[in-house]
Scaffold this motif. Structure first.
Motif, mmCIF file in Angstrom:
data_model
loop_
_atom_site.group_PDB
_atom_site.id
_atom_site.type_symbol
_atom_site.label_atom_id
_atom_site.label_comp_id
_atom_site.label_asym_id
_atom_site.label_seq_id
_atom_site.Cartn_x
_atom_site.Cartn_y
_atom_site.Cartn_z
ATOM 1 N N ALA A 38 31.845 -2.089 8.875
ATOM 2 C CA ALA A 38 31.110 -2.691 9.998
ATOM 3 C C ALA A 38 31.251 -4.212 9.994
ATOM 4 O O ALA A 38 31.386 -4.834 11.059
ATOM 5 N N GLN A 39 31.237 -4.810 8.814
ATOM 6 C CA GLN A 39 31.376 -6.266 8.724
ATOM 7 C C GLN A 39 32.777 -6.725 9.117
ATOM 8 O O GLN A 39 32.949 -7.786 9.729
ATOM 9 N N ILE A 40 33.784 -5.928 8.770
ATOM 10 C CA ILE A 40 35.160 -6.280 9.129
ATOM 11 C C ILE A 40 35.360 -6.256 10.636
ATOM 12 O O ILE A 40 36.097 -7.071 11.203
ATOM 13 N N GLN A 41 34.677 -5.338 11.308
ATOM 14 C CA GLN A 41 34.837 -5.185 12.749
ATOM 15 C C GLN A 41 33.972 -6.142 13.564
ATOM 16 O O GLN A 41 34.013 -6.121 14.799
ATOM 17 N N MET A 42 33.223 -6.998 12.883
ATOM 18 C CA MET A 42 32.384 -7.957 13.610
ATOM 19 C C MET A 42 33.233 -8.959 14.391
ATOM 20 O O MET A 42 34.293 -9.385 13.918
ATOM 21 N N THR A 43 32.807 -9.312 15.561
ATOM 22 C CA THR A 43 33.476 -10.338 16.362
ATOM 23 C C THR A 43 32.449 -11.368 16.817
ATOM 24 O O THR A 43 31.377 -11.003 17.323
ATOM 25 N N PRO A 44 32.753 -12.652 16.633
ATOM 26 C CA PRO A 44 33.962 -13.180 15.987
ATOM 27 C C PRO A 44 33.929 -12.934 14.483
ATOM 28 O O PRO A 44 32.863 -12.699 13.918
ATOM 29 N N ALA A 45 35.101 -12.991 13.860
ATOM 30 C CA ALA A 45 35.185 -12.755 12.422
ATOM 31 C C ALA A 45 34.422 -13.836 11.660
ATOM 32 O O ALA A 45 34.374 -14.995 12.074
ATOM 33 N N VAL A 53 23.395 -7.311 11.354
ATOM 34 C CA VAL A 53 22.125 -7.433 12.072
ATOM 35 C C VAL A 53 21.445 -8.761 11.770
ATOM 36 O O VAL A 53 21.127 -9.556 12.676
ATOM 37 N N THR A 54 21.215 -9.039 10.497
ATOM 38 C CA THR A 54 20.465 -10.240 10.112
ATOM 39 C C THR A 54 21.339 -11.480 10.010
ATOM 40 O O THR A 54 20.805 -12.600 9.958
ATOM 41 N N ARG A 55 22.665 -11.318 9.922
ATOM 42 C CA ARG A 55 23.633 -12.412 9.788
ATOM 43 C C ARG A 55 23.479 -13.145 8.457
ATOM 44 O O ARG A 55 23.999 -14.254 8.296
ATOM 45 N N GLU A 56 22.794 -12.545 7.502
ATOM 46 C CA GLU A 56 22.658 -13.153 6.184
ATOM 47 C C GLU A 56 23.860 -12.806 5.310
ATOM 48 O O GLU A 56 24.557 -11.825 5.546
ATOM 49 N N PHE A 57 24.058 -13.630 4.284
ATOM 50 C CA PHE A 57 25.144 -13.401 3.342
ATOM 51 C C PHE A 57 24.938 -12.071 2.634
ATOM 52 O O PHE A 57 23.910 -11.863 1.981
ATOM 53 N N SER A 58 25.926 -11.147 2.768
ATOM 54 C CA SER A 58 25.737 -9.791 2.246
ATOM 55 C C SER A 58 27.067 -9.199 1.756
ATOM 56 O O SER A 58 27.692 -8.379 2.436
ATOM 57 N N PRO A 59 27.526 -9.619 0.571
ATOM 58 C CA PRO A 59 28.786 -9.064 0.043
ATOM 59 C C PRO A 59 28.603 -7.638 -0.442
ATOM 60 O O PRO A 59 27.522 -7.232 -0.865
#
Length: 285
Positions: A38-45, A53-59
């Motif tokens: 899901a993170q890879i498919q986010m746009t913009p990268a 969802v939260t846009r927080e740092f989440s490795p």
């Protein structure tokens, strides 16, 4: 004074651009390997792994867990290690003997032989692949042995050429003194000259190892009928997604990072010898 400052600033800007150009692909591979699908498919990268969802740092280390549970990848790493180490050892052994003969001994045809060795490095791999594959099939060799022997085509000429230049740069007095003491040519080579070529051996050996570790075309061809012998570049190319027609981009990036780390560590460990080998013979005095 102002002109010299401008030149210095321009130099550092150019250096920063080159550093960014070289390191960014590896950074992006690490960044992508720490993302979920899901993170890879986010746009913009995003330049760091962020929660959709939260846009927080989440490795996420999910991709690394997947590849280390993948027997195809583990087997590929083992095959690459066996093939690359064997190729490097054979190239250094045969190349050091040939370089000693070409650099220190005098015999007819020495220069033509040296130029023939150099000419062998000019042929693209694809030009010899078809004929080599026919020879391998005729001899009925195993896939791993086929790769080791075929990789010698491009590692041995390079190794011989570099080591020949290094042997030529060694003082002739070393060999003359050994002969006066009664040493045979082989004893002179093994006990006196070879230890002095350690920087060049490390440099050429590491480059030969990297070439064999990263090689894809020959490995893909020779393992087409023996999937169990696939090296890691081929194994990564055959990664499949969890669902049909899915490209496992995150897993591929994680595998690429894992495969690159040993090469980076080898370069860091042997960097002083690599620099010494590359600069050997540059200054004469």
């Amino acid at each position: 004074m102002r002109k010299s400052k401008v030149k210095k600033v321009a130099f550092y800007l150019l250096l920063a651009f080159i550093l960014f150009y070289l390191l960014f692909p590896f950074y992006w591979a690490v960044n992508s390997s720490l993302k979920t699908e899901a993170q890879i498919q986010m746009t913009p990268a995003t330049f760091i792994p962020r929660d959709p969802v939260t846009r927080e740092f989440s490795p996420s280390f999910h991709n690394y867990r997947v590849i280390f549970d993948n027997q195809q990848f583990i087997r590929g790493v083992w095959n690459s290690t066996v093939v690359a180490v064997s190729t490097t050892a054979l190239a250094l052994t045969a190349g050091s003997f040939a370089a000693f003969a070409l650099g220190k001994l005098r015999f007819k045809g020495r220069k033509p032989a040296l130029y023939m060795i150099l000419a062998m490095t000019m042929f693209p791999q694809v030009t010899v692949l078809a004929g080599l594959y026919a020879v391998i099939n005729t001899l009925n060799l195993s896939a791993r042995l086929s790769m080791i022997l075929s990789y010698m085509i491009f590692t041995l000429p390079f190794t011989t050429w570099v080591l020949t230049a290094f042997f030529k740069g060694l003082p002739p007095a070393l060999m003359e003194s050994a002969q006066v003491d009664g040493a045979t040519p082989f004893q002179t080579f093994y006990r006196i000259l070879l230890p002095l070529t350690a920087p060049a051996m490390v440099t050429t050996g590491l480059l030969a190892f990297i070439a064999a570790w990263n090689e894809y075309l020959f490995a893909l061809t020779f393992t087409s009928i023996d999937p169990g012998a696939r090296t890691v570049p081929v194994a990564i190319a055959y990664f499949g997604g969890a669902v049909a027609r899915q490209e496992p981009f995150g897993e591929i990036m994680a595998a690429a990072v894992v495969v690159t780390v040993p090469i980076v560590l080898l370069v860091l460990i042997f960097q002083r010898r690599i620099v010494a080998g590359l600069t050997a013979g540059a200054i004469k005095g």
